[in-house]
Design a protein around this motif. Structure first.
Motif, mmCIF file in Angstrom:
data_model
loop_
_atom_site.group_PDB
_atom_site.id
_atom_site.type_symbol
_atom_site.label_atom_id
_atom_site.label_comp_id
_atom_site.label_asym_id
_atom_site.label_seq_id
_atom_site.Cartn_x
_atom_site.Cartn_y
_atom_site.Cartn_z
ATOM 1 N N PHE A 261 -15.313 -3.411 -4.337
ATOM 2 C CA PHE A 261 -14.474 -2.291 -4.755
ATOM 3 C C PHE A 261 -14.399 -1.244 -3.649
ATOM 4 N N GLY A 262 -13.221 -0.675 -3.487
ATOM 5 C CA GLY A 262 -13.021 0.429 -2.568
ATOM 6 C C GLY A 262 -12.234 1.527 -3.257
ATOM 7 N N GLY A 263 -12.014 2.610 -2.538
ATOM 8 C CA GLY A 263 -11.264 3.713 -3.121
ATOM 9 C C GLY A 263 -10.296 4.301 -2.112
ATOM 10 N N PHE A 264 -9.117 4.714 -2.600
ATOM 11 C CA PHE A 264 -8.132 5.379 -1.749
ATOM 12 C C PHE A 264 -7.877 6.768 -2.319
ATOM 13 N N PRO A 265 -8.297 7.814 -1.598
ATOM 14 C CA PRO A 265 -8.148 9.168 -2.142
ATOM 15 C C PRO A 265 -6.743 9.725 -1.941
ATOM 16 N N VAL A 266 -6.233 10.379 -2.962
ATOM 17 C CA VAL A 266 -4.949 11.071 -2.891
ATOM 18 C C VAL A 266 -5.139 12.436 -3.522
ATOM 19 N N SER A 267 -4.785 13.468 -2.793
ATOM 20 C CA SER A 267 -4.872 14.812 -3.359
ATOM 21 C C SER A 267 -3.488 15.228 -3.845
ATOM 22 N N GLY A 268 -3.429 16.281 -4.579
ATOM 23 C CA GLY A 268 -2.149 16.730 -5.117
ATOM 24 C C GLY A 268 -2.051 18.238 -5.131
ATOM 25 N N GLU A 269 -0.817 18.711 -5.117
ATOM 26 C CA GLU A 269 -0.549 20.134 -5.230
ATOM 27 C C GLU A 269 0.512 20.349 -6.290
ATOM 28 N N PHE A 270 0.470 21.504 -6.914
ATOM 29 C CA PHE A 270 1.453 21.865 -7.931
ATOM 30 C C PHE A 270 2.023 23.240 -7.635
ATOM 31 N N LEU A 271 3.285 23.430 -8.016
ATOM 32 C CA LEU A 271 3.846 24.771 -8.073
ATOM 33 C C LEU A 271 3.513 25.349 -9.449
ATOM 34 N N SER A 330 -16.829 15.752 0.634
ATOM 35 C CA SER A 330 -17.009 15.807 2.074
ATOM 36 C C SER A 330 -15.968 14.939 2.770
ATOM 37 N N ILE A 331 -15.614 15.313 4.000
ATOM 38 C CA ILE A 331 -14.635 14.525 4.748
ATOM 39 C C ILE A 331 -15.208 13.167 5.145
ATOM 40 N N THR A 332 -16.503 12.977 4.950
ATOM 41 C CA THR A 332 -17.107 11.666 5.243
ATOM 42 C C THR A 332 -17.054 10.723 4.042
ATOM 43 N N ASP A 333 -16.508 11.184 2.909
ATOM 44 C CA ASP A 333 -16.515 10.359 1.692
ATOM 45 C C ASP A 333 -15.830 9.013 1.912
ATOM 46 N N LEU A 334 -14.630 9.029 2.469
ATOM 47 C CA LEU A 334 -13.897 7.777 2.665
ATOM 48 C C LEU A 334 -14.585 6.866 3.688
ATOM 49 N N PRO A 335 -14.881 7.355 4.895
ATOM 50 C CA PRO A 335 -15.512 6.432 5.852
ATOM 51 C C PRO A 335 -16.859 5.888 5.381
ATOM 52 N N PHE A 336 -17.646 6.707 4.671
ATOM 53 C CA PHE A 336 -18.950 6.232 4.205
ATOM 54 C C PHE A 336 -18.828 5.254 3.039
ATOM 55 N N SER A 337 -17.628 5.157 2.434
ATOM 56 C CA SER A 337 -17.428 4.212 1.329
ATOM 57 C C SER A 337 -17.080 2.817 1.834
ATOM 58 N N VAL A 338 -16.785 2.698 3.119
ATOM 59 C CA VAL A 338 -16.399 1.411 3.689
ATOM 60 C C VAL A 338 -17.654 0.576 3.942
ATOM 61 N N LYS A 339 -17.703 -0.584 3.318
ATOM 62 C CA LYS A 339 -18.849 -1.494 3.429
ATOM 63 C C LYS A 339 -18.343 -2.870 3.871
ATOM 64 N N PRO A 340 -19.231 -3.718 4.352
ATOM 65 C CA PRO A 340 -18.788 -5.074 4.741
ATOM 66 C C PRO A 340 -18.099 -5.822 3.606
ATOM 67 N N ASN A 341 -18.535 -5.579 2.348
ATOM 68 C CA ASN A 341 -17.963 -6.339 1.232
ATOM 69 C C ASN A 341 -16.608 -5.813 0.758
ATOM 70 N N ILE A 399 -9.350 0.234 -5.428
ATOM 71 C CA ILE A 399 -8.974 -0.936 -4.631
ATOM 72 C C ILE A 399 -9.918 -2.061 -5.043
ATOM 73 N N ARG A 400 -9.336 -3.115 -5.584
ATOM 74 C CA ARG A 400 -10.120 -4.222 -6.128
ATOM 75 C C ARG A 400 -9.961 -5.461 -5.243
ATOM 76 N N LYS A 401 -11.065 -6.144 -5.010
ATOM 77 C CA LYS A 401 -11.044 -7.373 -4.224
ATOM 78 C C LYS A 401 -10.309 -8.467 -4.991
ATOM 79 N N THR A 402 -9.404 -9.166 -4.315
ATOM 80 C CA THR A 402 -8.654 -10.261 -4.931
ATOM 81 C C THR A 402 -8.693 -11.471 -3.998
ATOM 82 N N ALA A 403 -8.170 -12.560 -4.501
ATOM 83 C CA ALA A 403 -8.127 -13.780 -3.688
ATOM 84 C C ALA A 403 -7.271 -13.571 -2.447
ATOM 85 N N GLY A 404 -6.284 -12.702 -2.560
ATOM 86 C CA GLY A 404 -5.399 -12.444 -1.427
ATOM 87 C C GLY A 404 -5.851 -11.298 -0.553
#
Length: 495
Positions: A261-271, A330-341, A399-404
Motif C-alpha cells: 500500500f502507498g499513499g498520494f497526498p492531495v491538499s485542497g483550498e476553499f473560497l 511533515s514534508i518528509t511524509d511522502l518520501p518516508f512512506s516509500v518502501k521496497p514493497n 494506492i493499492r498493489k495490483t497485478a498490473g
C-alpha cells in the motif's frame, strides 16, 4: 529509569471521527473493555474531521455526480450511489440511537437539514441529470428527488446562482430537500466524551512505533509532546485511525496486509464567503461536474455549512499539493512512506495518472482571477471581494498493489491483520459519512467470534443491520421516520 506502561484492551490511535465511532460502538457492545485514545494534537477532530477541513458535507450520494457516472451506452450507473446511501443510513441510525440513549446531546449541534442538489448546464448535462433522476428516484432511498429545468423555479430556489445567468444555456437540477449537513468535528467531540466516561483520552501524545508481542498483543511507543515523557501502551487490540498518519504506523507494525500500500497526498483550498447577505441567500449543497481529467474528490460545489449554529458558505475545492500526509504533518511524509514493497505500485500509478498530474499542475498555476472565474460558473455575479481563501485538510488517496503494478483509489480501505489484533483505515471520501459501517467492518474482521453474539445489540442500535433498505421500502420508511424524529430533522426547516 522505568517507563510508564499503559495497559488497555483497546488502543485507538487518532481522535477523529473513525476512532470516536469505533470507541463508542465498543463501549456499547462490551462495556467492561477498557478503551484508551491517543491523539498527537491538543484537540479532537483537528485534522480531516474538522468541519472547515471539508468533512462537513454528509456524503449520501444525493448530489455527488461522481457516484453516478455515465455508462458506455449513455445510461447512468447508480450502483455506487445506492451503496453509499445505504452506508449513510447506517450511520444515521447509530446517531439516532445515540441521541435516544444519551450518548449524543442536542442533534442540532452536529446535524442540520440542508437540501442536496446536483447542477448541470448545457444540453448534454440536462439530459444526463434527467437519466440520473429517472434511475435514482425509482429507489426508496432517493424517493422525493425532484428534476427541475424551469429557469423560474431555478431562480426561486437558488437566487445566488440565478442572478446574472444566461438561461439560453439550459440548466437542470436534481433536488433532494431532505439532505443534511453534518459537523463531524462536533460529532467526534461528543462521541469521545462518551468514550472518555469509562476510558482515557490522551491529547498531545504521539504514537511513534508499534511492535507485535509473542502473545498476539501490541506494544506502542508513545511520546508526550508537551513534556517529552516516553510511555508504552500494552494493548490487546489496536486501531489506527490517524487519517493521513495511518499508513506510516501500519507500515511500522510490519503486518503483511499493509505491504504494497502507498499513499498520494492531495491538499485542497476553499473560497469561504465573508458577506453575510450572500450567505443568507443560499441554503443548499449544490454539486456540479468535475473538470475533464480531475479526480472525483475535486467535484466543485457551492456548499452551505452549519457550524456552531451559524450558517456559512464555501466554494471549491481548488486542488493543491504538498508531500505532507496531515495538515500538521511533515514534508518528509511522502518520501518516508516509500518502501521496497510499494515502490512499483507508486511508480505505476505515476505513469497511469498523467491526467491527474496535468490537472494538479493546472490548479497550482491558477491565479486568483482564474479561481473566481471557476466560482462564476456557479455564481455569475461572483465578486472576489466577498470571498477569502482557506486551506482545507490533507487527503491521502490509497494506492493499492495490483497485478498490473498499482491502482489509485478515491475511497476508503480497511486494512486488518489476519489475526484481528490490529486494523487501520486508509483513504478519504466518502469517509466520515460512512464511519459507522466502516467501523462495523473493522469489528467484523477483527472480532469474528464476538460479532455473531453482538448481532442482537447491533440490530437494536441499527434496525436495518444485515439488510438492504433499498430492497425493503417498508423498513426504510420506518427507519427514516425514526431517525428524522430522533435527530429532529423532520421538525426543523432548512437554514
Amino acid at each position: 529509569m522505568s517507563q510508564t506502561v499503559i495497559k488497555t484492551d483497546v488502543a485507538l490511535i487518532g481522535a477523529g471521527i473513525m476512532s470516536a465511532t469505533l470507541g463508542a460502538l465498543i463501549r456499547r457492545l462490551e462495556p467492561t473493555w477498557s478503551v484508551s485514545v491517543f491523539e498527537r494534537l491538543d484537540a479532537a477532530a483537528a485534522e480531516s474531521s474538522d468541519p472547515w477541513n471539508n468533512a462537513g458535507t454528509g456524503h449520501s450520494a444525493l448530489c455527488e455526480l461522481n457516484y453516478t457516472p455515465k455508462t458506455a451506452d449513455g445510461d447512468v450507473d447508480i450502483t455506487k450511489a445506492l451503496n453509499i446511501n445505504e452506508q449513510f443510513q447506517v450511520s444515521r441510525q447509530f446517531w439516532a440511537h445515540a441521541v435516544d440513549n444519551g450518548i449524543l446531546g442536542d442533534p442540532s449541534e452536529f446535524i442540520n437539514p440542508i437540501p442536496h442538489v446536483s447542477f448541470t448546464h448545457g444540453a448534454d448535462g440536462v439530459e444526463y441529470l434527467r437519466k440520473r433522476y429517472d434511475r435514482l428516484s425509482a429507489s426508496p432511498l432517493f424517493e422525493g428527488m425532484e428534476y427541475i429545468t424551469d429557469p423560474g423555479e431555478f431562480a426561486d430556489r437558488l437566487p445566488l446562482m440565478a442572478a446574472g445567468r444566461d438561461f439560453s444555456d439550459p440548466v437542470a437540477l436534481n433536488w433532494f430537500t431532505d439532505g443534511t449537513d453534518v459537523d463531524f468535528g462536533a460529532l467526534t467531540q461528543q462521541l469521545l466524551n462518551y468514550v472518555g466516561q469509562s476510558g482515557d483520552v490522551y491529547f498531545g501524545h504521539s504514537v511513534t512505533n508499534l511492535t507485535k508481542q509473542s502473545d498476539g498483543s501490541w506494544r506502542a511507543k508513545v511520546t508526550n509532546r508537551r513534556t517529552g515523557e516516553k510511555l508504552t501502551i500494552a494493548a490487546k487490540f489496536v486501531f489506527v485511525g490517524a487519517g493521513g498518519g495511518a499508513l506510516h504506523l501500519l507500515q511500522k507494525s510490519g503486518i503483511a496486509e499493509a505491504k504494497g500500500f502507498g499513499g498520494f497526498p492531495v491538499s485542497g483550498e476553499f473560497l469561504r464567503c465573508t458577506n453575510p447577505e450572500l450567505i443568507e441567500q443560499h441554503a443548499a449543497k449544490v454539486y456540479g461536474q468535475a473538470a475533464v481529467g480531475a479526480p472525483p474528490m475535486s467535484v466543485p460545489h457551492l456548499d452551505t455549512r452549519v457550524i456552531n449554529h451559524k450558517q456559512g458558505l464555501l466554494f471549491g475545492p481548488y486542488a493543491g499539493w504538498s508531500p505532507k500526509f496531515l495538515k500538521s504533518g511533515s514534508i518528509t511524509d511522502l518520501p518516508f512512506s516509500v518502501k521496497p514493497n510499494n515502490l512499483i505500485p507508486l511508480l505505476s500509478v505515476g505513469v497511469k495518472e498523467m491526467s491527474l498530474t496535468k490537472y494538479l499542475l493546472g490548479e497550482l498555476a491558477a491565479s486568483r482571477a482564474d479561481q473566481i472565474s471557476t466560482l462564476a460558473d456557479f455564481m455569475p455575479r461572483a465578486d472576489g471581494d466577498d470571498w477569502e481563501m482557506i486551506t482545507a485538510g490533507q487527503r491521502v488517496q490509497v494506492i493499492r498493489k495490483t497485478a498490473g503494478g498499482g491502482s489509485l483509489e478515491f475511497g476508503t480501505a480497511v486494512i486488518a491483520a489476519a489475526d484481528g489484533s490490529i486494523a487501520g483505515l486508509l483513504g478519504a471520501s466518502p469517509g466520515a459519512s460512512t464511519a459507522v459501517p466502516a467501523m462495523l467492518s473493522v469489528l467484523e474482521q477483527c472480532f469474528p467470534q464476538q460479532y455473531q453474539a453482538w448481532t442482537p445489540k447491533l440490530t437494536e442500535m441499527i434496525p436495518s443491520f444485515g439488510q438492504k433498505l433499498a430492497d425493503n421500502r417498508d423498513l426504510f420508511g420506518q427507519v427514516w421516520e425514526w431517525t428524522s424524529g430522533s435527530l429532529r430533522l423532520s421538525a426543523r426547516h432548512a437554514v
